[in-house]
Scaffold this motif. Structure first.
Motif, PDB file in Angstrom:
ATOM      1  N   CYS A 132      -9.675  -4.257   8.139  1.00 57.13           N
ATOM      2  CA  CYS A 132      -9.185  -3.138   8.953  1.00 57.13           C
ATOM      3  C   CYS A 132      -9.168  -1.836   8.161  1.00 57.13           C
ATOM      4  CB  CYS A 132      -7.777  -3.457   9.477  1.00 57.13           C
ATOM      5  SG  CYS A 132      -7.739  -4.807  10.674  1.00 57.13           S
ATOM      6  N   VAL A 133      -8.754  -1.921   6.889  1.00 62.13           N
ATOM      7  CA  VAL A 133      -8.719  -0.714   6.041  1.00 62.13           C
ATOM      8  C   VAL A 133     -10.119  -0.148   5.860  1.00 62.13           C
ATOM      9  CG1 VAL A 133      -8.274   0.120   3.703  1.00 62.13           C
ATOM     10  CG2 VAL A 133      -6.607  -1.353   4.848  1.00 62.13           C
ATOM     11  N   PHE A 134     -11.085  -1.009   5.564  1.00 66.47           N
ATOM     12  CA  PHE A 134     -12.460  -0.539   5.369  1.00 66.47           C
ATOM     13  C   PHE A 134     -13.036   0.046   6.662  1.00 66.47           C
ATOM     14  CE2 PHE A 134     -12.557  -3.478   1.625  1.00 66.47           C
ATOM     15  CZ  PHE A 134     -12.828  -2.497   0.681  1.00 66.47           C
ATOM     16  N   MET A 135     -12.683  -0.539   7.795  1.00 66.47           N
ATOM     17  CA  MET A 135     -13.167  -0.017   9.069  1.00 66.47           C
ATOM     18  C   MET A 135     -12.535   1.328   9.412  1.00 66.47           C
ATOM     19  SD  MET A 135     -15.488  -1.981  10.224  1.00 66.47           S
ATOM     20  CE  MET A 135     -15.608  -1.392  11.899  1.00 66.47           C
ATOM     21  N   LEU A 136     -11.326   1.575   8.913  1.00 62.92           N
ATOM     22  CA  LEU A 136     -10.638   2.837   9.195  1.00 62.92           C
ATOM     23  C   LEU A 136     -11.079   3.970   8.286  1.00 62.92           C
ATOM     24  CD1 LEU A 136      -6.972   1.649   9.859  1.00 62.92           C
ATOM     25  CD2 LEU A 136      -8.558   2.645  11.505  1.00 62.92           C
ATOM     26  N   ILE A 137     -11.746   3.661   7.183  1.00 64.06           N
ATOM     27  CA  ILE A 137     -12.166   4.706   6.249  1.00 64.06           C
ATOM     28  C   ILE A 137     -13.051   5.759   6.923  1.00 64.06           C
ATOM     29  CG2 ILE A 137     -13.595   5.163   4.207  1.00 64.06           C
ATOM     30  CD1 ILE A 137     -12.414   2.643   2.962  1.00 64.06           C
ATOM     31  N   PRO A 138     -14.113   5.375   7.680  1.00 63.32           N
ATOM     32  CA  PRO A 138     -14.924   6.411   8.354  1.00 63.32           C
ATOM     33  C   PRO A 138     -14.121   7.233   9.359  1.00 63.32           C
ATOM     34  CG  PRO A 138     -16.068   4.296   8.348  1.00 63.32           C
ATOM     35  CD  PRO A 138     -14.669   4.028   7.901  1.00 63.32           C
ATOM     36  N   VAL A 139     -13.165   6.578  10.045  1.00 65.54           N
ATOM     37  CA  VAL A 139     -12.346   7.297  11.024  1.00 65.54           C
ATOM     38  C   VAL A 139     -11.458   8.322  10.330  1.00 65.54           C
ATOM     39  CG1 VAL A 139     -10.613   7.036  12.833  1.00 65.54           C
ATOM     40  CG2 VAL A 139     -12.387   5.295  12.544  1.00 65.54           C
ATOM     41  N   ILE A 140     -10.827   7.906   9.238  1.00 64.13           N
ATOM     42  CA  ILE A 140      -9.958   8.821   8.484  1.00 64.13           C
ATOM     43  C   ILE A 140     -10.774   9.964   7.895  1.00 64.13           C
ATOM     44  CG2 ILE A 140      -8.430   9.003   6.486  1.00 64.13           C
ATOM     45  CD1 ILE A 140      -7.632   6.063   7.012  1.00 64.13           C
ATOM     46  N   TYR A 141     -11.948   9.648   7.376  1.00 65.34           N
ATOM     47  CA  TYR A 141     -12.822  10.694   6.822  1.00 65.34           C
ATOM     48  C   TYR A 141     -13.213  11.694   7.907  1.00 65.34           C
ATOM     49  CZ  TYR A 141     -16.997  12.890   4.868  1.00 65.34           C
ATOM     50  OH  TYR A 141     -17.931  13.802   4.448  1.00 65.34           O
ATOM     51  N   ASN A 142     -13.569  11.180   9.078  1.00 65.49           N
ATOM     52  CA  ASN A 142     -13.943  12.051  10.183  1.00 65.49           C
ATOM     53  C   ASN A 142     -12.781  12.949  10.589  1.00 65.49           C
ATOM     54  OD1 ASN A 142     -15.861  12.656  12.580  1.00 65.49           O
ATOM     55  ND2 ASN A 142     -13.948  12.082  13.566  1.00 65.49           N
ATOM     56  N   PHE A 143     -11.566  12.392  10.611  1.00 62.54           N
ATOM     57  CA  PHE A 143     -10.384  13.173  10.987  1.00 62.54           C
ATOM     58  C   PHE A 143     -10.096  14.272   9.966  1.00 62.54           C
ATOM     59  CE2 PHE A 143      -5.768  13.771  10.528  1.00 62.54           C
ATOM     60  CZ  PHE A 143      -5.478  14.301  11.781  1.00 62.54           C
ATOM     61  N   LEU A 144     -10.168  13.910   8.685  1.00 65.44           N
ATOM     62  CA  LEU A 144      -9.836  14.884   7.640  1.00 65.44           C
ATOM     63  C   LEU A 144     -10.870  16.007   7.542  1.00 65.44           C
ATOM     64  CD1 LEU A 144      -8.611  12.489   4.792  1.00 65.44           C
ATOM     65  CD2 LEU A 144      -7.213  13.934   6.288  1.00 65.44           C
ATOM     66  N   VAL A 145     -12.147  15.642   7.646  1.00 66.80           N
ATOM     67  CA  VAL A 145     -13.219  16.633   7.451  1.00 66.80           C
ATOM     68  C   VAL A 145     -13.500  17.424   8.724  1.00 66.80           C
ATOM     69  CG1 VAL A 145     -15.646  16.960   6.852  1.00 66.80           C
ATOM     70  CG2 VAL A 145     -14.248  15.302   5.587  1.00 66.80           C
TER      71      VAL A 145
END
Length: 312
Positions: A30-43
């Motif tokens: 779940c953490v690895f799957m959320l990394i792209p989502v978090i990156y997209n949100f931050l950037v």
């Protein structure tokens, strides 16, 4: 007895370790799957919006730098007080498109009810209403523009039947605005119809039969039975409409491009300014209307939650 206890203990310990390993692996996945989502949100959300806020409070200098300034907000107040300014006309047009969207939504609900009741030739009507959504937008707009052009099918129909020589509809701002609003109204039926028909089809048949036995037919059935039962769908549309109240727009890029600022909406005006390299003033306007829209969304959400919904 002791042998049995030792056997149970030996079987339980590996089982607990296995469950812990599975749970840990699931959490890591779940953490690895959320990394792209978090990156997209931050950037693409935080970064872009923080940059936009910085642009709103700055003005460019002759040497290519940026200095802190409130001149963008001062210019907005001045332009908002002039009825001939581009910002005033764009805001007025945006509110018109938003009201048009509300009318379209109300009419869509009524049309969806007719399809739900399976009126005569309802399958043919569905094709007519869904057709603009099936055809790619650019293709449909090209066909539509050729249809209303001078010496096009509409022109020849009016001339041959009534002797009327239709003036070019896209030559003047007033007629061009009417044409674009008509196209936006007509082409937006498909998706809304699909969702509302789906919501109505979920209504239990027993409820409709009970209402029919009680004499609740026609418009009364639509207003007192069907609409309350699909209120959650209606509320979602309404809330999304409030969120995008200052983003209501039409297909101006394909119809008129950057000319005719009299017909542009706020979102398209910001787009043309940004494409022209002017970002500070549009960023300030975007920030102002974000601040205005935020309490509207919160109040609307609060009001919707106060309504008792029907579950089935």
């Amino acid at each position: 007895m002791n042998d049995k206890c030792e056997t149970v203990t030996k079987k339980t310990v590996p089982s607990l370790k296995k469950n812990t390993a599975i749970k840990t692996g699931g959490n890591l996945f779940c953490v690895f799957m959320l990394i792209p989502v978090i990156y997209n949100f931050l950037v693409f959300y935080c970064g872009v919006n923080l940059g936009s806020i910085a642009l709103a409070f700055s003005t460019p200098t002759p040497d290519g730098g940026e200095i802190f300034s409130l001149v963008n907000f001062e210019n907005f107040i001045k332009e908002l007080g002039r009825t001939d300014s581009a910002v005033y006309m764009a805001l007025f047009n945006t509110l018109e498109y938003y009201l048009l969207g509300l009318v379209k939504f109300a009419l869509t609900s009524l049309v969806a009810y007719f399809f739900y009741k399976k009126v005569y030739f309802h399958k043919i009507y569905k094709i007519i209403f869904f057709l603009p959504s099936m055809v790619p937008g650019m293709v449909y707009i090209s066909v539509f523009k050729n249809f209303i052009n001078t010496y096009g099918p509409l022109y020849m129909f009016l001339y041959n039947l009534f002797g009327i020589e239709m003036q070019p509809l896209m030559a003047q701002a007033e007629t061009a605005k009417t044409v674009i609003m008509f196209y936006a109204f007509w082409s937006g039926f498909g998706a809304q119809l699909l969702i509302q028909i789906g919501a109505m089809n979920r209504i239990p048949e027993d409820v409709i039969e009970a209402a029919t036995l009680d004499g609740c037919l026609g418009f009364r059935e639509f207003w007192y039975i069907v609409m309350p039962l699909i209120f959650e769908t209606i509320a979602t549309y309404f809330l999304l409409g409030i969120v995008g109240i200052f983003q209501a727009s039409g297909p101006f890029l394909f119809f008129v491009g950057e000319k005719m600022p009299e017909v542009h909406t706020l979102s398209y005006w910001i787009f043309t300014q940004a494409m022209g390299g002017k970002t500070n003033y549009p960023a300030a306007i975007g920030l102002i209307f974000t601040v205005i829209a935020l309490p509207l969304v919160i109040i609307s959400r609060w009001a919707i939650n106060k309504v008792d919904t029907v579950t089935y």
